[in-house]
Design a protein around this motif. Structure first.
Motif, PDB file in Angstrom:
ATOM      1  N   GLU A 151      -5.978   5.363   7.699  1.00 41.34           N
ATOM      2  CA  GLU A 151      -5.970   5.454   9.165  1.00 41.34           C
ATOM      3  C   GLU A 151      -6.753   6.669   9.643  1.00 41.34           C
TER       4      GLU A 151
ATOM      5  N   THR B 278       0.831  -1.191   0.000  1.00 45.04           N
ATOM      6  CA  THR B 278       0.000   0.000   0.000  1.00 45.04           C
ATOM      7  C   THR B 278       0.871   1.249   0.000  1.00 45.04           C
ATOM      8  N   ASP B 279       0.499   2.199  -0.821  1.00 45.34           N
ATOM      9  CA  ASP B 279       1.166   3.494  -0.859  1.00 45.34           C
ATOM     10  C   ASP B 279       1.125   4.125   0.535  1.00 45.34           C
ATOM     11  N   PRO B 280       2.257   4.656   1.033  1.00 44.16           N
ATOM     12  CA  PRO B 280       2.260   5.267   2.372  1.00 44.16           C
ATOM     13  C   PRO B 280       1.212   6.360   2.539  1.00 44.16           C
ATOM     14  N   LEU B 281       0.992   7.155   1.484  1.00 45.81           N
ATOM     15  CA  LEU B 281      -0.036   8.189   1.575  1.00 45.81           C
ATOM     16  C   LEU B 281      -1.405   7.557   1.748  1.00 45.81           C
ATOM     17  N   HIS B 282      -1.689   6.501   0.998  1.00 46.05           N
ATOM     18  CA  HIS B 282      -2.985   5.843   1.105  1.00 46.05           C
ATOM     19  C   HIS B 282      -3.168   5.228   2.488  1.00 46.05           C
ATOM     20  N   SER B 283      -2.115   4.688   3.050  1.00 41.97           N
ATOM     21  CA  SER B 283      -2.185   4.136   4.407  1.00 41.97           C
ATOM     22  C   SER B 283      -2.512   5.245   5.412  1.00 41.97           C
ATOM     23  N   GLU B 284      -1.903   6.394   5.218  1.00 37.50           N
ATOM     24  CA  GLU B 284      -2.178   7.538   6.103  1.00 37.50           C
ATOM     25  C   GLU B 284      -3.637   7.969   5.980  1.00 37.50           C
TER      26      GLU B 284
END
Length: 271
Positions: free
Chosen positions: A11, A2-8
């Motif tokens: 959440e 998962t793209d870190p931005l999408h994970s952010e």
């Protein structure tokens, strides 16, 4: 991965939906007051609805001040980050008003115009559905752990359980009722739950074979549309078009095409 931005974004959406759901569930007064009316006396907006949107937008802006918003209760800003949040703080307002459990908090995040994250929290079921584009759909609930969602296996249309909804404008409702009347003999049965977000998630979870509705706004379907597609279902509007206010359809691959064809023949999108 998962793209870190999408994970952010996921959440943050989950936390905002959780908090808004708790506010709505725990703060609902016994003599719930109506703050205002929308298009007709049936379509009510409650004080809790407005409070939930303020909670969601406030929390998100605190963490991501440059993002934009599109909310049912008036939140509207362009932002400068390329991310826009599409929010329905209380989908199923009439159910909530009457004390019925079928209502939800729906939050989607768009990146450059495409939905990349969707979260639908259903507090009275104790369930939360979520998806990140390209990684599948999942849910938490009464079962142990997190469940991967998958729409139902192939079934012919005459064995399909299909849900729909009705508009608040009397003339439109009458036409929608006629479409449903014509469709009922051709499917297993029809349900009317009162929350587009939950109907879409129920298709994703295998509780329905299909769902259609005319008159949805972007905040009604943004999160649920991503969730149901990531669970393997198909979504569209009229043939060749994306889901829209004119018509939204979500169904298992086996049911989708014949259902769309019937709805087109019946003029489900028509005044």
């Amino acid at each position: 991965m998962t793209d870190p931005l999408h994970s952010e974004l996921l959440e943050l959406a989950q936390e905002a939906a959780r908090r808004a759901g708790e506010l709505l569930r725990d703060g609902r007064p016994a003599d719930l007051a109506v703050a205002a009316t929308k298009s007709s006396p049936i379509d009510v907006v409650t004080e809790m609805d407005i409070a939930a949107e303020k909670l969601i937008t406030g929390l998100i802006a605190e963490h991501r001040p440059d993002d934009g918003f599109l909310g049912e209760e008036g939140a509207s800003s362009q932002g400068s980050s390329g991310v826009r949040w599409v929010i329905d703080p209380l989908d199923g307002t009439v159910n909530y008003l009457y004390g019925l459990p079928t209502w939800a908090v729906s939050i989607a995040a768009e990146q450059d115009g495409e939905t990349v994250v969707g979260v639908v929290a259903v507090p009275m079921r104790g369930e939360t559905y979520h998806a990140v584009r390209g990684t599948g759909a999942r849910a938490t609930g009464a079962w142990d752990g997190e469940r991967t969602l998958a729409c139902r296996p192939a079934a012919p249309l005459d064995q399909a359980l299909v849900s729909t909804g009705f508009n608040y404008v009397t003339e439109v409702r009458a036409h929608q009722a006629d479409v449903a009347r014509r469709l009922i003999p051709l499917v297993r049965d029809i349900r009317r739950g009162g929350s587009a977000a939950i109907d879409l998630c129920d298709v994703a979870a295998g509780r329905l074979d299909g769902y259609y509705e005319r008159g949805l706004h972007p905040w009604d379907l943004a999160a649920g549309d991503l969730i149901v597609r990531e669970a393997g279902a198909l979504t569209a509007g009229r043939p060749g078009e994306r889901p829209s206010r004119e018509l939204t359809i979500a169904a298992t691959p086996a049911v989708f095409e014949p259902l769309q064809r019937l709805l087109e023949d019946f003029g489900a999108w028509h005044d």
